[in-house]
Design a protein around this motif. Structure first.
Motif, PDB file in Angstrom:
ATOM      1  N   ALA A 105      23.297  35.790 108.606  1.00  0.00           N
ATOM      2  CA  ALA A 105      23.022  34.625 107.609  1.00  0.00           C
ATOM      3  C   ALA A 105      22.343  35.203 106.345  1.00  0.00           C
ATOM      4  O   ALA A 105      21.361  36.081 106.545  1.00  0.00           O
ATOM      5  N   LEU A 106      22.514  34.529 105.256  1.00  0.00           N
ATOM      6  CA  LEU A 106      21.540  34.773 104.068  1.00  0.00           C
ATOM      7  C   LEU A 106      21.274  33.484 103.369  1.00  0.00           C
ATOM      8  O   LEU A 106      22.382  32.858 102.816  1.00  0.00           O
ATOM      9  N   ILE A 107      19.973  33.269 103.457  1.00  0.00           N
ATOM     10  CA  ILE A 107      19.402  31.875 102.762  1.00  0.00           C
ATOM     11  C   ILE A 107      18.558  32.285 101.529  1.00  0.00           C
ATOM     12  O   ILE A 107      17.711  33.088 101.777  1.00  0.00           O
ATOM     13  N   ALA A 108      18.940  31.710 100.562  1.00  0.00           N
ATOM     14  CA  ALA A 108      17.971  31.831  99.227  1.00  0.00           C
ATOM     15  C   ALA A 108      17.696  30.611  98.865  1.00  0.00           C
ATOM     16  O   ALA A 108      18.224  29.533  98.818  1.00  0.00           O
ATOM     17  N   ILE A 109      16.158  30.426  98.888  1.00  0.00           N
ATOM     18  CA  ILE A 109      15.409  29.060  98.794  1.00  0.00           C
ATOM     19  C   ILE A 109      15.027  29.092  97.280  1.00  0.00           C
ATOM     20  O   ILE A 109      13.922  30.189  97.035  1.00  0.00           O
ATOM     21  N   GLU A 110      15.428  28.007  96.567  1.00  0.00           N
ATOM     22  CA  GLU A 110      15.114  28.354  95.046  1.00  0.00           C
ATOM     23  C   GLU A 110      13.631  27.809  94.942  1.00  0.00           C
ATOM     24  O   GLU A 110      13.188  26.887  95.558  1.00  0.00           O
ATOM     25  N   ARG A 111      13.128  28.257  93.932  1.00  0.00           N
ATOM     26  CA  ARG A 111      11.648  28.174  93.459  1.00  0.00           C
ATOM     27  C   ARG A 111      11.831  27.510  92.062  1.00  0.00           C
ATOM     28  O   ARG A 111      12.589  26.620  91.642  1.00  0.00           O
ATOM     29  N   LYS A 112      10.746  28.350  91.228  1.00  0.00           N
ATOM     30  CA  LYS A 112      11.022  27.981  89.902  1.00  0.00           C
ATOM     31  C   LYS A 112      12.293  28.415  88.950  1.00  0.00           C
ATOM     32  O   LYS A 112      12.730  27.881  88.155  1.00  0.00           O
ATOM     33  N   SER A 113      12.706  29.706  89.465  1.00  0.00           N
ATOM     34  CA  SER A 113      13.841  30.190  88.805  1.00  0.00           C
ATOM     35  C   SER A 113      15.289  29.467  89.275  1.00  0.00           C
ATOM     36  O   SER A 113      15.282  29.169  90.530  1.00  0.00           O
ATOM     37  N   ASN A 114      15.735  29.094  88.171  1.00  0.00           N
ATOM     38  CA  ASN A 114      17.193  28.359  88.527  1.00  0.00           C
ATOM     39  C   ASN A 114      18.038  29.314  89.075  1.00  0.00           C
ATOM     40  O   ASN A 114      18.520  30.359  88.387  1.00  0.00           O
ATOM     41  N   LEU A 115      18.669  28.830  89.978  1.00  0.00           N
ATOM     42  CA  LEU A 115      19.887  29.730  90.462  1.00  0.00           C
ATOM     43  C   LEU A 115      21.332  29.156  90.519  1.00  0.00           C
ATOM     44  O   LEU A 115      22.209  29.555  91.007  1.00  0.00           O
ATOM     45  N   ASP A 116      21.603  28.504  89.525  1.00  0.00           N
ATOM     46  CA  ASP A 116      22.819  27.810  89.341  1.00  0.00           C
ATOM     47  C   ASP A 116      23.914  28.749  88.879  1.00  0.00           C
ATOM     48  O   ASP A 116      25.178  28.608  89.469  1.00  0.00           O
ATOM     49  N   VAL A 117      23.499  29.911  88.208  1.00  0.00           N
ATOM     50  CA  VAL A 117      24.546  30.869  87.852  1.00  0.00           C
ATOM     51  C   VAL A 117      24.949  31.639  89.249  1.00  0.00           C
ATOM     52  O   VAL A 117      26.276  32.017  89.309  1.00  0.00           O
ATOM     53  N   TYR A 118      24.128  31.694  90.208  1.00  0.00           N
ATOM     54  CA  TYR A 118      24.736  32.058  91.611  1.00  0.00           C
ATOM     55  C   TYR A 118      25.269  31.128  92.423  1.00  0.00           C
ATOM     56  O   TYR A 118      26.442  31.357  92.983  1.00  0.00           O
ATOM     57  N   ALA A 119      24.977  30.054  92.072  1.00  0.00           N
ATOM     58  CA  ALA A 119      25.477  28.857  93.067  1.00  0.00           C
ATOM     59  C   ALA A 119      26.735  28.577  92.522  1.00  0.00           C
ATOM     60  O   ALA A 119      27.921  28.223  93.235  1.00  0.00           O
ATOM     61  N   GLU A 120      27.150  28.778  91.338  1.00  0.00           N
ATOM     62  CA  GLU A 120      28.423  28.625  90.688  1.00  0.00           C
ATOM     63  C   GLU A 120      29.586  29.451  91.377  1.00  0.00           C
ATOM     64  O   GLU A 120      30.766  29.240  91.153  1.00  0.00           O
TER      65      GLU A 120
END
Length: 253
Positions: free
Chosen positions: A133-148
């Motif tokens: 498993a690999l889980i990324a928890i978003e904080r202040k940095s926007n992760l939309d570019v990776y979510a897309e």
């Protein structure tokens, strides 16, 4: 004599330069950029030595190389520059920062991770079954570019759903899961892999992807190894292994 005049401005100048050098060192230590930096420094020293020795042809060649040095540095150190600017922007644009009171936005993040108990339960369960498993928890940095790069889910966070997504026969298990504001935002996402030569060879692509995102954003990454069942928490390019549910929960809280 004028060349030994030393004022308070000179002291401030030296202190600022020293601080900048220290911050650069902190930003690139432990990465491939550190070796590249020393290579550039050696080329620069060689250029100075060649000029002093009066080797005109070699001096001109090296001078042309050094002439495009700034552009080369920007290209080579792009990830480190991005990470450093992100750190500065996050620090001063947060609600507690200098500009936070003027540019304050709705803030749902806290020091503790929302849904940490569900995440810890799922990771510990996957660890016992050696489910990667690999889980990324978003904080202040926007992760939309990776979510897309994956599939947007925007689902309520739960222990069973996390395990179901990373189940080996699930079509969403391959890639990273991104969490935002206590919800499962996206799955099957592609993250940038780190080029840090100091990452142990025993760590696979999941760990390298976690290091890669951690080097470019302030996200918190959790990796469950498919080979060993070990759990790693990666934050700001640093890896910490956890051996129990309680330890993982304490790390996330």
């Amino acid at each position: 004599m004028s060349f030994i005049d030393f004022s308070i401005i000179d002291a401030i100048d030296i202190a600022i330069v020293g601080l900048l050098i220290w911050q650069i060192y902190r930003a690139i230590r432990g990465t491939a950029a550190f070796s590249i930096f020393w290579g550039i420094a050696l080329v620069y020293l060689l250029w100075l030595g060649v000029k002093i020795a009066g080797m005109e042809l070699l001096s001109v060649i090296l001078g042309q190389v050094m002439g495009v040095g700034v552009l080369a540095l920007i290209i080579v150190f792009q990830p480190e520059i991005r990470r450093y600017l992100l750190m500065i922007g996050s620090r001063y644009s947060s609600s507690k920062g200098v500009f936070g009171k003027w540019f304050k936005r709705e803030e749902s993040h806290s020091h503790s991770i929302i849904g940490s108990e569900e995440i810890a339960k799922a990771c510990y369960a996957m660890s016992t079954t050696r489910t990667g498993a690999l889980i990324a928890i978003e904080r202040k940095s926007n992760l939309d570019v990776y979510a897309e790069t994956g599939d947007i889910i925007d689902a309520e966070l739960s222990n069973r759903l996390i395990q179901n997504i990373f189940f080996k026969n699930s079509p969403l298990h391959d890639g990273a899961m991104i969490m935002r504001d206590g919800r499962i935002w996206a799955a099957r996402c592609i993250l940038p892999t780190s080029e840090n030569p100091n990452i142990p060879p025993s760590l696979g692509l999941r760990h390298r992807a976690a290091f890669g995102l951690s080097e470019n954003t302030d996200a918190l990454l959790i990796v469950v190894s498919e080979e060993t069942g070990g759990i790693s928490v990666i934050d700001s390019g640093k890896r910490r292994t956890v051996g129990s549910y309680e330890e993982l929960l304490m790390t996330l809280s």
